[in-house]
Design an enzyme around this catalytic site. Structure first.
Site, PDB file in Angstrom:
ATOM      1  CB  VAL A   1      -0.937   0.007   1.221  1.00  0.00           C
ATOM      2  CG1 VAL A   1      -1.834   1.237   1.194  1.00  0.00           C
ATOM      3  CG2 VAL A   1      -1.774  -1.269   1.259  1.00  0.00           C
ATOM      4  CG  ASP A   2       3.782   4.042  -2.305  1.00  0.00           C
ATOM      5  OD1 ASP A   2       3.643   5.026  -1.552  1.00  0.00           O
ATOM      6  OD2 ASP A   2       4.706   3.950  -3.130  1.00  0.00           O
ATOM      7  CB  SER A   3      -1.038   7.036   0.075  1.00  0.00           C
ATOM      8  OG  SER A   3      -0.040   7.492   0.975  1.00  0.00           O
TER       9      SER A   3
END
Length: 413
Positions: free
Chosen positions: A203-205
């Site tokens: 998960v990489d915003s």
């Protein structure tokens, strides 16, 4: 009152001889000592400047190497006289596995020599000699700066020393009050399924799009859906080839089945990276307090450090390291500090004592802030001082080790 009499008054207050004084008024040099202050136009309340002309012969500068070597020898003798016997240190290391582990991390060369008494003594004395030489060179340099403090080059060096002292103090404060900032943070992964194939998604915003590796796309049987018209080159920290885009495929997050698009890109060690396009599309929320990804009111817990597969951490474990001049090693991608800086070398940027210049020269004392009273038990400080170290060294080591006695001894050794 004449200018000459004014110089005599300045001499009585500052011990600066008249022939070394240059009186300035409105940035103008008063060259005629016989003129009175009234003739020059100086009135009550006016401000005058005194510029000191220092004579710095070249011979002392050339002899700096010799004096530095002599000072280094004196420092070494003082260290050996005040410090514990090398055999005592060696036996203490061998007698406590925790101390030996701390020494192994901080000083591998000394730890490897602990089984050989003669080799241990040679390594320890050689390291002490190097430290004494560096300290003597810094003290000699401070003396030169004190001898001519108005030199622009010296001013820049003085500024750098003051800055380094501030950096060292900031490092000590950070290690004492929030040492967790020097650790490595576990990245955020969640278990997902793409077209029935299970995998862990990163998960990489901070990523603009959702990225999948070609190998993962093949395993998920969606490589045939790649639209190569969307291929190209991705540029950022380096470049990577974009093979194309899968416009829509099914992804399972928790118990939800959601449509998602994937950009297939080479050069990524991570199989699947959930970017901002997918997170915003489904109004996902990264809840670090709960340790979960909240999506459509459903919480999907992030994987714990022990649950993250080894191959997903290889990129961060094998990341290039940036080495600082003081021994610190910082991860080029994660920013994690994996080897603590040599605090002794950093703090010695501003020696606590420097050779005193002549009495007719102004003095600039370049010192770190005085050591505050320790918050650690006096018993711990006493045990360290019994090994031959000073109280200040004991308190600094306990601060660096967050109160751990064995760790503090390892720092000092």
């Amino acid at each position: 009152m004449t200018v000459d009499l004014l110089k005599a008054i300045v001499e009585s207050e500052t011990s600066i001889p008249p022939n070394a004084q240059r009186i300035l008024y409105n940035n103008q040099l008063l060259g005629d000592d016989t003129r009175t202050l009234e003739q020059v136009g100086i009135g009550e309340g006016d401000m005058l400047g005194v510029q000191v002309m220092l004579r710095t012969p070249q011979q002392p500068a050339r002899a700096l190497g010799g004096s530095s070597a002599a000072a280094a020898q004196q420092n070494l003798q003082r260290r050996q006289a005040m410090g514990p016997d090398p055999e005592t240190i060696r036996l203490h290391i061998l007698g406590d596995p925790r101390v030996r582990e701390a020494v192994r991390r901080q000083n591998p060369e000394l730890s490897n020599a602990a089984d050989d008494p003669q080799r241990f003594r040679e390594v320890l004395i050689a390291q002490q000699r190097r430290e004494a030489q560096l300290e003597a060179e810094k003290e000699a340099r401070i003396a030169m700066l004190n001898a001519d403090p108005f030199n622009p080059e010296n001013q820049r060096e003085i500024e750098e020393i003051i800055r380094q002292n501030a950096v060292t103090e900031n490092l000590h404060n950070a290690m004492e009050h929030h040492p967790e900032s020097f650790g490595r943070v576990t990245m955020l992964y969640i278990p997902v399924e793409v077209n029935g194939h299970r995998l862990n998604a990163f998960v990489d915003s901070g990523a603009q799009v959702t990225i999948m590796s070609p190998e993962c796309a093949t395993a998920c049987n969606i490589m045939r859906l790649v639209d190569q018209r969307y291929g190209g080159i991705a540029k950022g920290v380096g470049t990577a080839n974009i093979l194309g885009r899968v416009h829509s495929a099914q992804i399972k997050i928790g118990s939800l089945f959601l449509p998602c698009s994937f950009t297939v890109m080479e050069g990524k060690h991570i199989d699947l990276l959930l970017g901002l396009d997918m997170l915003r599309r489904h109004q996902a929320c990264i809840d670090l307090k709960r340790g979960a990804l909240i999506i459509q009111d459903q919480a999907v817990p992030f994987l714990g450090e022990a649950d993250i597969p080894k191959h997903l951490q290889d990129e961060f474990e094998d990341e290039p390291m940036v080495k600082g001049s003081d021994g610190a090693e910082v991860g080029a991608r994660t920013g994690a500090v994996t080897h603590q800086a040599n605090q002794g070398g950093a703090s010695s940027a501003g020696p606590s004592s420097a050779p005193a210049p002549s009495s007719n020269a102004p003095r600039i004392n370049i010192r770190p802030a005085p050591t505050q009273s320790s918050r650690w038990p006096q018993d711990s400080i006493a045990k360290i001082t019994e090994l031959g170290f000073t109280r200040e060294e004991a308190m600094r080591a306990l601060d660096a080790a967050n109160g751990d006695l064995d760790g503090a001894i390892g720092f000092l050794i």
